[in-house]
Scaffold this active site. Structure first.
Site, PDB file in Angstrom:
ATOM      1  N   CYS A  64      -6.209  62.724 -16.394  1.00  0.00           N
ATOM      2  CA  CYS A  64      -6.417  63.336 -17.716  1.00  0.00           C
ATOM      3  C   CYS A  64      -6.771  62.304 -18.775  1.00  0.00           C
ATOM      4  CB  CYS A  64      -5.207  64.161 -18.161  1.00  0.00           C
ATOM      5  SG  CYS A  64      -4.930  65.595 -17.119  1.00  0.00           S
ATOM      6  N   GLU A  65      -7.591  61.360 -18.415  1.00  0.00           N
ATOM      7  CA  GLU A  65      -8.144  60.378 -19.336  1.00  0.00           C
ATOM      8  C   GLU A  65      -9.652  60.528 -19.272  1.00  0.00           C
ATOM      9  OE1 GLU A  65      -6.760  57.433 -20.858  1.00  0.00           O
ATOM     10  OE2 GLU A  65      -4.753  57.340 -19.997  1.00  0.00           O
TER      11      GLU A  65
END
Length: 155
Positions: A64-65
């Site tokens: 989730c980057e």
């Protein structure tokens, strides 16, 4: 290792449509192959079970980057959860740069020579990660901060 050596094999977790193709979410990412996130290194990506491409895909990790992209705009077949893909030519910079970022265990390392495969490093477990927590946390005394003096006053 130099040249075209090493592969990072990943399992597909999910696929999502995108305006310019589709995102293929896999169980590995920038924490196991940092080079694409760090300086936009490019690695060939292929499905382990060869099939014709069904359009462009973005191979992304589970962190989730926004930098967790292993490959952008690569031709891949339609893939489903459980299918395997390989990022090729990871070489000496694959596992040596891998980390436990975001609490993720590192994958196993397998050496293949002469048609034989052998595990050279076991996959890390959650127990391996927690082993560093060798003793319970010790309660530290908490003291109140000193009282603030009103502006212009002397203690």
């Amino acid at each position: 290792m130099v040249a075209r050596a090493g592969a990072l094999v990943a399992s597909v977790l999910a696929t999502k449509p995108r305006p310019a193709g589709r995102a293929v979410v896999v169980d590995t990412g920038m924490h196991h192959l940092l080079r694409p996130a760090l300086y936009r290194a490019w690695h060939r990506v292929v499905p382990v079970r060869l099939r014709p491409p069904a359009g462009l895909a973005w191979l992304v990790g589970p962190i989730c980057e926004s930098a967790d992209v292993l490959a952008a705009g690569v031709p891949l077949p339609d893939l489903a959860p459980g299918d395997l893909v390989a990022a090729l030519d990871t070489g000496a910079y694959g596992m040596v740069m891998a980390s436990n970022y975001n609490g993720q265990p590192r994958p196993a390392e397998v050496v293949v020579a002469g048609g034989e495969a052998a595990v050279s490093r076991q996959r890390e477990t959650w127990g391996d990660l927690l082993a560093w927590e060798s003793r319970p946390a010790r309660r530290l005394p908490v003291t109140a901060p000193p009282a603030r003096q009103p502006a212009g006053s002397r203690p």
